[in-house]
Design an enzyme around this catalytic site. Structure first.
Site, PDB file in Angstrom:
ATOM      1  N   TYR A 185       0.829  -1.207   0.000  1.00 42.98           N
ATOM      2  CA  TYR A 185       0.000   0.000   0.000  1.00 42.98           C
ATOM      3  C   TYR A 185       0.865   1.260   0.000  1.00 42.98           C
ATOM      4  O   TYR A 185       0.376   2.357  -0.261  1.00 42.98           O
ATOM      5  CB  TYR A 185      -0.918   0.041   1.239  1.00 42.98           C
ATOM      6  N   HIS A 241       0.692 -11.627   2.454  1.00 45.46           N
ATOM      7  CA  HIS A 241      -0.342 -11.022   1.605  1.00 45.46           C
ATOM      8  C   HIS A 241      -1.063 -12.055   0.734  1.00 45.46           C
ATOM      9  O   HIS A 241      -2.278 -12.074   0.642  1.00 45.46           O
ATOM     10  CB  HIS A 241       0.282  -9.933   0.726  1.00 45.46           C
TER      11      HIS A 241
END
Length: 283
Positions: A185, A241
């Site tokens: 991010y 992730h």
């Protein structure tokens, strides 16, 4: 010399006759030889398909093994054999029972006439773990690590710079206590800044971040880098992730980070059951 030419002509005629015979046979549906399809077994537990892979089961649980065969026709006979019946037993109908902690192989053989095909599935039995406990009055869930995670949170994907800092700050002021970020991010530093400047005790805020597959080859550095960018003392929940090369190595590094006090809880995100079962039961 004449004899040599006669033999040569005889060989040519013989070759032509053989070629004609083969051609007639092929046309009439009788080829000289044809390779059959290779027989293969597909093993399935519930909705997950396995082909010589590892499945993890909790001690005391049961499962049904479904077998599908390819290349085998006619009446079929299926046999099941466990390498360690005291650890994992299997009935004549393919019912599996995880008895005690350990690993065992279940060999499956399908026979149809003279044809036979076999495959196996490795079962790893683990101790029963306590499921997460939800408290809807307090709006929290108690994780297996013993820590409580808020149910309501803010995801920061696509939030960057001052927009991210202001968004997280506004959420914290309004009572949100779970903030979700990730290396990919590119806003861990902004999330950390908002947490530090909120005036709320660190122990009251739950921060989740994630390692990305391009970090799995050096997970120790990746974890330390996230800690530096966040600059909030520790990570409440660290996730992988999604699947990637060296993901098991990265998970082991996260376990080490928990022991070092850098991370409190760890887990996976965006993972299919079959992939996690195969990878992490082989650790």
């Amino acid at each position: 010399m004449m004899q040599y030419h006669k033999v040569n002509r005889l060989r040519r005629h013989t070759a032509l006759l053989l070629a004609a015979a083969l051609a007639i046979g092929a046309v009439s549906g009788q080829p000289a030889a044809s390779k059959g399809k290779e027989s293969k077994l597909v093993l399935k537990i519930k909705k997950t398909t396995y082909t010589k892979k590892t499945c993890q089961m909790v001690k005391g649980t049961k499962a049904a093994l479904t077998v599908k065969s390819r290349g085998l026709r006619g009446k079929k006979k299926i046999t099941y054999i466990s390498s360690k019946p005291e650890t994992v037993s299997v009935s004549k109908k393919g019912k599996i029972f995880a008895k005690k902690k350990g690993t065992a192989k279940i060999k499956v053989t399908v026979t149809a006439g003279e044809k036979k095909a076999s495959s196996w599935l490795r079962i790893k039995v683990v101790k029963k773990t306590k499921p997460p406990v939800f408290n809807f009055k307090k709006k929290t869930v108690k994780l297996n690590s013993g820590y409580r995670m808020p149910l309501n949170g803010l995801g920061t994907y696509s939030l960057t710079g001052d927009t991210c800092v202001k968004s997280v700050s506004a959420a914290l002021k309004r009572g949100v206590r779970l903030i979700d970020t990730a290396y990919m991010y590119d806003n861990e530093a902004e999330v950390g800044k908002a947490v530090r400047e909120s005036g709320i005790p660190r122990s009251k805020i739950f921060v989740t971040t994630k390692l990305y597959p391009n970090q799995y080859d050096n997970p120790e550095k990746a974890i330390n880098d996230s800690l530096k960018r966040l600059n909030i003392g520790y990570i409440d929940l660290l996730l992988l992730h999604h699947p990637g090369k060296n993901d098991v190595r990265a998970y082991k590094a996260m376990e080490k980070a928990v022991k070092q006090g850098k991370v409190r809880s760890i887990g996976l995100s965006n993972w299919y059951v079959e992939r996690s079962c195969r990878n992490f039961s082989r650790r």
